[in-house]
Scaffold this motif. Structure first.
Motif, PDB file in Angstrom:
ATOM      1  N   ALA A 197      36.712  46.629  42.108  1.00  0.00           N
ATOM      2  CA  ALA A 197      36.018  47.867  42.435  1.00  0.00           C
ATOM      3  C   ALA A 197      35.931  48.083  43.980  1.00  0.00           C
ATOM      4  O   ALA A 197      35.870  49.083  44.540  1.00  0.00           O
ATOM      5  N   ALA A 198      35.815  47.030  44.765  1.00  0.00           N
ATOM      6  CA  ALA A 198      35.599  47.053  46.073  1.00  0.00           C
ATOM      7  C   ALA A 198      36.852  46.963  46.882  1.00  0.00           C
ATOM      8  O   ALA A 198      37.062  46.915  48.253  1.00  0.00           O
ATOM      9  N   GLY A 199      37.999  47.078  46.151  1.00  0.00           N
ATOM     10  CA  GLY A 199      39.355  47.141  46.874  1.00  0.00           C
ATOM     11  C   GLY A 199      39.836  45.640  47.284  1.00  0.00           C
ATOM     12  O   GLY A 199      40.781  45.411  48.138  1.00  0.00           O
ATOM     13  N   VAL A 200      39.252  44.535  46.665  1.00  0.00           N
ATOM     14  CA  VAL A 200      39.641  43.047  46.959  1.00  0.00           C
ATOM     15  C   VAL A 200      40.835  42.667  45.929  1.00  0.00           C
ATOM     16  O   VAL A 200      40.612  42.933  44.665  1.00  0.00           O
ATOM     17  N   LEU A 201      41.760  42.357  46.365  1.00  0.00           N
ATOM     18  CA  LEU A 201      42.945  41.803  45.598  1.00  0.00           C
ATOM     19  C   LEU A 201      42.462  40.510  44.797  1.00  0.00           C
ATOM     20  O   LEU A 201      42.285  39.622  45.540  1.00  0.00           O
ATOM     21  N   ARG A 202      42.412  40.539  43.564  1.00  0.00           N
ATOM     22  CA  ARG A 202      41.850  39.521  42.757  1.00  0.00           C
ATOM     23  C   ARG A 202      43.159  38.715  42.039  1.00  0.00           C
ATOM     24  O   ARG A 202      42.782  37.530  41.808  1.00  0.00           O
ATOM     25  N   ALA A 203      44.241  39.419  41.578  1.00  0.00           N
ATOM     26  CA  ALA A 203      45.071  38.542  40.983  1.00  0.00           C
ATOM     27  C   ALA A 203      46.616  39.226  41.174  1.00  0.00           C
ATOM     28  O   ALA A 203      46.677  40.389  41.169  1.00  0.00           O
ATOM     29  N   VAL A 204      47.535  38.234  41.099  1.00  0.00           N
ATOM     30  CA  VAL A 204      48.856  38.655  41.409  1.00  0.00           C
ATOM     31  C   VAL A 204      49.669  37.715  40.427  1.00  0.00           C
ATOM     32  O   VAL A 204      49.419  36.530  40.543  1.00  0.00           O
ATOM     33  N   ALA A 205      50.126  38.217  39.213  1.00  0.00           N
ATOM     34  CA  ALA A 205      51.098  37.330  38.296  1.00  0.00           C
ATOM     35  C   ALA A 205      52.417  37.788  38.317  1.00  0.00           C
ATOM     36  O   ALA A 205      52.807  38.798  37.280  1.00  0.00           O
ATOM     37  N   PRO A 206      53.344  37.158  38.848  1.00  0.00           N
ATOM     38  CA  PRO A 206      54.811  37.548  38.701  1.00  0.00           C
ATOM     39  C   PRO A 206      55.421  37.164  37.427  1.00  0.00           C
ATOM     40  O   PRO A 206      55.157  36.040  36.857  1.00  0.00           O
ATOM     41  N   THR A 240      44.114  49.688  46.915  1.00  0.00           N
ATOM     42  CA  THR A 240      43.595  50.864  45.906  1.00  0.00           C
ATOM     43  C   THR A 240      42.884  49.897  44.871  1.00  0.00           C
ATOM     44  O   THR A 240      43.363  48.786  44.469  1.00  0.00           O
ATOM     45  N   PRO A 241      41.621  50.293  44.062  1.00  0.00           N
ATOM     46  CA  PRO A 241      41.256  49.538  43.140  1.00  0.00           C
ATOM     47  C   PRO A 241      42.013  49.969  41.727  1.00  0.00           C
ATOM     48  O   PRO A 241      42.554  50.936  41.580  1.00  0.00           O
ATOM     49  N   GLY A 242      41.608  48.992  40.734  1.00  0.00           N
ATOM     50  CA  GLY A 242      42.351  49.010  39.624  1.00  0.00           C
ATOM     51  C   GLY A 242      43.589  48.234  39.402  1.00  0.00           C
ATOM     52  O   GLY A 242      43.642  47.252  40.177  1.00  0.00           O
ATOM     53  N   ILE A 243      43.927  48.429  38.265  1.00  0.00           N
ATOM     54  CA  ILE A 243      45.363  47.388  38.057  1.00  0.00           C
ATOM     55  C   ILE A 243      46.853  48.216  37.902  1.00  0.00           C
ATOM     56  O   ILE A 243      46.719  49.516  37.588  1.00  0.00           O
ATOM     57  N   TYR A 244      47.757  47.564  38.415  1.00  0.00           N
ATOM     58  CA  TYR A 244      49.011  48.240  38.503  1.00  0.00           C
ATOM     59  C   TYR A 244      49.979  47.279  38.293  1.00  0.00           C
ATOM     60  O   TYR A 244      49.891  45.931  38.372  1.00  0.00           O
ATOM     61  N   ASN A 245      51.212  47.708  38.218  1.00  0.00           N
ATOM     62  CA  ASN A 245      52.653  46.812  38.010  1.00  0.00           C
ATOM     63  C   ASN A 245      53.561  47.186  39.114  1.00  0.00           C
ATOM     64  O   ASN A 245      53.791  48.258  39.424  1.00  0.00           O
ATOM     65  N   ARG A 284      33.289  41.994  39.657  1.00  0.00           N
ATOM     66  CA  ARG A 284      32.844  40.802  40.182  1.00  0.00           C
ATOM     67  C   ARG A 284      32.485  41.229  41.694  1.00  0.00           C
ATOM     68  O   ARG A 284      33.325  41.917  42.296  1.00  0.00           O
ATOM     69  N   THR A 285      31.486  40.376  42.337  1.00  0.00           N
ATOM     70  CA  THR A 285      31.261  40.666  43.766  1.00  0.00           C
ATOM     71  C   THR A 285      31.426  39.250  44.413  1.00  0.00           C
ATOM     72  O   THR A 285      31.529  39.300  45.630  1.00  0.00           O
ATOM     73  N   ASP A 286      31.735  38.388  43.862  1.00  0.00           N
ATOM     74  CA  ASP A 286      31.911  36.769  44.412  1.00  0.00           C
ATOM     75  C   ASP A 286      33.088  36.689  45.127  1.00  0.00           C
ATOM     76  O   ASP A 286      33.904  37.218  44.622  1.00  0.00           O
ATOM     77  N   GLU A 287      32.979  35.708  46.101  1.00  0.00           N
ATOM     78  CA  GLU A 287      34.100  35.431  46.853  1.00  0.00           C
ATOM     79  C   GLU A 287      34.838  34.148  45.974  1.00  0.00           C
ATOM     80  O   GLU A 287      34.027  33.056  45.930  1.00  0.00           O
ATOM     81  N   ARG A 288      36.132  34.238  45.894  1.00  0.00           N
ATOM     82  CA  ARG A 288      37.001  32.921  45.368  1.00  0.00           C
ATOM     83  C   ARG A 288      38.224  33.501  45.464  1.00  0.00           C
ATOM     84  O   ARG A 288      38.740  34.500  45.652  1.00  0.00           O
ATOM     85  N   PRO A 289      39.098  32.182  45.402  1.00  0.00           N
ATOM     86  CA  PRO A 289      40.623  32.667  45.585  1.00  0.00           C
ATOM     87  C   PRO A 289      41.119  33.591  44.545  1.00  0.00           C
ATOM     88  O   PRO A 289      40.653  33.872  43.450  1.00  0.00           O
ATOM     89  N   MET A 290      42.209  34.234  45.142  1.00  0.00           N
ATOM     90  CA  MET A 290      42.817  35.407  44.316  1.00  0.00           C
ATOM     91  C   MET A 290      43.494  34.358  43.137  1.00  0.00           C
ATOM     92  O   MET A 290      44.067  33.434  43.388  1.00  0.00           O
TER      93      MET A 290
END
Length: 310
Positions: A197-206, A240-245, A284-290
């Motif tokens: 929600a804060a615009g932080v990139l949380r996951a990339v799954a190729p 941008t917040p959210g999920i996309y492909n 989530r608002t905690d800092e952790r690796p993508m």
């Protein structure tokens, strides 16, 4: 603590039964579709929800009434035609979260010509994309496709610009609604991207596509560093917040996205099979690796025939 209720639209799609199997112990799941009969028979009738087509004037009011009646916490859109009306009305769904990008991102990337222009504008690699009328500026063969559309509908490789009239006649398209795109031959990837929600990139799954027939039939997780780096640079340019492909071709160590889909894809089930949960991660608002999946989970789709008596 009450379990969250999650509704997926496009519930008649290929991933629905797998999503239910993988998340049945985590969430109360509902699957909505304009053709409720298309929803997999393994999904209980109580979890199948009939909704109007997105073009129906009653679509948004019905969706709002539905999420309130069922007390849905998270709505995950999965059909292109539904994305803009749902994104534009997202505040009216509160407290239900519409888990998709905002309306401006959706509008930009549903238009494949605008989407590719944005990539070039940011200095990112992408296939050369022009109006169909300018197709002769591309090397042949080239790809012809509607400016908006899904599931490879109307996508064709044309050997020469002389084939354009036949292509338009066969598909019933107006030339102004079609683009021509440089054909990139390489390894196709469909890449799941999650941003909180804060615009932080949380996951990339190729996900490496092995067999495709409109939708992906066979695939495997492949954490290719070039693909991951491209998504990071795209996110830096257009956060941008959210999920996309992101759908792309990897050729000679260079990524060439040919579509940015502002929704989940049919390979979403493979992503959650890795254990990743974008719904939990969004707030989530905690800092952790993508998150990047390391195990090479595989997907293979087969037909199942549901035979009954009326």
């Amino acid at each position: 603590m009450d379990r969250k209720k999650v509704m997926f639209t496009g519930g008649g799609g290929a991933a629905a039964e797998a999503i239910r199997r993988l998340w049945a112990d985590r969430y109360d799941l509902y699957f909505a579709d304009a053709d409720v009969g298309a929803i997999d028979a393994s999904i209980p009738e109580s979890a199948r929800v009939a909704i109007p087509f997105a073009r129906d004037p009653s679509f948004v009011p019905t969706m709002i009434e539905t999420v309130r009646r069922l007390d849905i916490d998270v709505l995950v859109p999965g059909v292109d035609e539904e994305l803009s009306p749902l994104a534009e009305a997202r505040d009216a769904f509160a407290p239900c979260l519409v888990l998709g990008p905002p309306a401006d991102f959706v509008a930009a990337h549903l238009d494949k010509r605008v989407s590719m222009d944005l990539l070039h504008r940011a200095g990112l690699t992408a296939p050369q994309t022009v109006p169909l009328s300018a197709a002769t500026s591309l090397s042949a063969p080239f790809v012809a496709k509607p400016r908006s559309g899904r599931g490879s509908r109307g996508v064709a490789v044309l050997a020469t610009a002389d084939h354009i009239p036949a292509y338009l006649t066969l598909n019933g398209f107006a030339a102004e609604n079609v683009i021509a795109q440089e054909r990139i031959v390489g390894q196709e990837f469909t890449v799941f991207v999650a941003v909180d929600a804060a615009g932080v990139l949380r996951a990339v799954a190729p996900v490496k596509v092995l067999i495709k027939r409109g939708i992906t039939i066979a695939a495997e997780i492949d954490p290719d560093p070039v693909v991951i780096d491209y998504v990071k640079r795209f996110h830096a340019a257009y956060p941008t917040p959210g999920i996309y492909n992101v759908q792309l071709m990897l050729r000679d160590g260079v990524a060439y996205p040919f579509e940015i889909n502002p929704r989940v894809s049919t390979t979403f089930c493979l992503v959650i099979a890795t254990g990743y949960d974008p719904i939990a991660d969004f707030a989530r608002t905690d800092e952790r690796p993508m998150f990047v999946p390391r195990q090479r989970h595989t997907l293979r789709r087969n037909w199942f025939n549901n035979i009954g008596v009326q």
